[in-house]
Design a protein around this motif. Sequence first.
Motif, mmCIF file in Angstrom:
data_model
loop_
_atom_site.group_PDB
_atom_site.id
_atom_site.type_symbol
_atom_site.label_atom_id
_atom_site.label_comp_id
_atom_site.label_asym_id
_atom_site.label_seq_id
_atom_site.Cartn_x
_atom_site.Cartn_y
_atom_site.Cartn_z
ATOM 1 N N GLY A 75 0.777 -1.233 0.000
ATOM 2 C CA GLY A 75 0.000 0.000 0.000
ATOM 3 C C GLY A 75 0.805 1.278 0.000
ATOM 4 O O GLY A 75 0.268 2.345 0.249
ATOM 5 N N LEU A 76 2.075 1.190 -0.291
ATOM 6 C CA LEU A 76 2.907 2.380 -0.355
ATOM 7 C C LEU A 76 2.800 2.960 -1.761
ATOM 8 O O LEU A 76 2.939 2.242 -2.750
ATOM 9 C CB LEU A 76 4.357 2.002 -0.028
ATOM 10 N N TYR A 77 2.539 4.248 -1.848
ATOM 11 C CA TYR A 77 2.283 4.881 -3.135
ATOM 12 C C TYR A 77 3.469 5.687 -3.645
ATOM 13 O O TYR A 77 3.317 6.509 -4.529
ATOM 14 C CB TYR A 77 1.054 5.780 -3.038
ATOM 15 N N GLY A 78 4.625 5.455 -3.095
ATOM 16 C CA GLY A 78 5.811 6.140 -3.587
ATOM 17 C C GLY A 78 6.896 6.206 -2.536
ATOM 18 O O GLY A 78 6.618 6.248 -1.344
ATOM 19 N N ILE A 79 8.131 6.172 -3.001
ATOM 20 C CA ILE A 79 9.299 6.324 -2.152
ATOM 21 C C ILE A 79 10.159 7.409 -2.788
ATOM 22 O O ILE A 79 10.532 7.306 -3.957
ATOM 23 C CB ILE A 79 10.104 5.016 -2.049
ATOM 24 N N PHE A 80 10.439 8.449 -2.029
ATOM 25 C CA PHE A 80 11.263 9.537 -2.518
ATOM 26 C C PHE A 80 12.520 9.610 -1.675
ATOM 27 O O PHE A 80 12.473 9.517 -0.453
ATOM 28 C CB PHE A 80 10.506 10.876 -2.447
ATOM 29 N N LYS A 81 13.644 9.758 -2.355
ATOM 30 C CA LYS A 81 14.929 9.854 -1.663
ATOM 31 C C LYS A 81 15.227 11.323 -1.374
ATOM 32 O O LYS A 81 14.984 12.190 -2.205
ATOM 33 C CB LYS A 81 16.031 9.249 -2.537
ATOM 34 N N LYS A 82 15.729 11.575 -0.165
ATOM 35 C CA LYS A 82 16.131 12.936 0.192
ATOM 36 C C LYS A 82 17.425 13.272 -0.528
ATOM 37 O O LYS A 82 18.321 12.435 -0.549
ATOM 38 C CB LYS A 82 16.333 13.058 1.704
ATOM 39 N N PRO A 83 17.574 14.433 -1.092
ATOM 40 C CA PRO A 83 16.566 15.475 -1.233
ATOM 41 C C PRO A 83 15.616 15.127 -2.377
ATOM 42 O O PRO A 83 16.038 14.689 -3.452
ATOM 43 C CB PRO A 83 17.373 16.719 -1.566
ATOM 44 N N TRP A 84 14.351 15.303 -2.150
ATOM 45 C CA TRP A 84 13.325 14.962 -3.131
ATOM 46 C C TRP A 84 13.177 16.082 -4.158
ATOM 47 O O TRP A 84 13.584 17.210 -3.942
ATOM 48 C CB TRP A 84 11.989 14.713 -2.432
ATOM 49 N N ASN A 85 12.559 15.736 -5.278
ATOM 50 C CA ASN A 85 12.233 16.705 -6.317
ATOM 51 C C ASN A 85 10.836 17.246 -6.003
ATOM 52 O O ASN A 85 9.862 16.487 -6.008
ATOM 53 C CB ASN A 85 12.263 16.020 -7.688
ATOM 54 N N ASP A 86 10.729 18.529 -5.724
ATOM 55 C CA ASP A 86 9.445 19.121 -5.328
ATOM 56 C C ASP A 86 8.348 18.873 -6.354
ATOM 57 O O ASP A 86 7.221 18.519 -5.997
ATOM 58 C CB ASP A 86 9.591 20.631 -5.120
#
Length: 178
Positions: free
Chosen positions: A147-158
């Motif tokens: 149920g995870l709808y996305g994983i963003f790595k820091k620093p993320w793209n706004d």
Amino acid sequence: MFDPDTLNVYLIPFVIAIPIAILLLLAARRDDAAAADPAPPAAPAAPRHDGPAAILVVDDSAVARAKLRKLFETAGYAVVLANDGVQALEQLGHGRFAVMVTDLEMPNMNGIELIAAVQGKLDTEDLPIVAITGHDELQARVHDCQGLYGIFKKPWNDRELLKRIEALVSLRPARTTA
């Protein structure tokens, strides 16, 4: 040579105008200082069902919370902040959120534990969750979460994060909060 009456004609306006100008400048600086130092923020309130879609942002980093709050509020969302998973679960008990954005590495209750707790509750099992992490090994572990709808790595793209949030907000219908 030098007429005292002529001097008075020119001097009187300066004697009156200069103190007034100084007072106006001081008043303007005081207003600027008050605007730059607003009152401390009130405790976050539970989102209302008749306002903008609410996003729960969970991160132990004050800088990350501030950046995410600015990004989402600028896009028109209501934002509620939590420092860790324990605070997030408390906020989830106070209202309904369209999306939850959570860091994975936090004290007290980390993001993976929070995701499991949210997905294990009947009233939040359909809550879209986006994870943010700065660690590759945590990013690999979170792929096991359902149920995870996305994983963003820091620093993320706004722009990419905002597009994902906009799509997810449209997936979860608003319900009245008690």
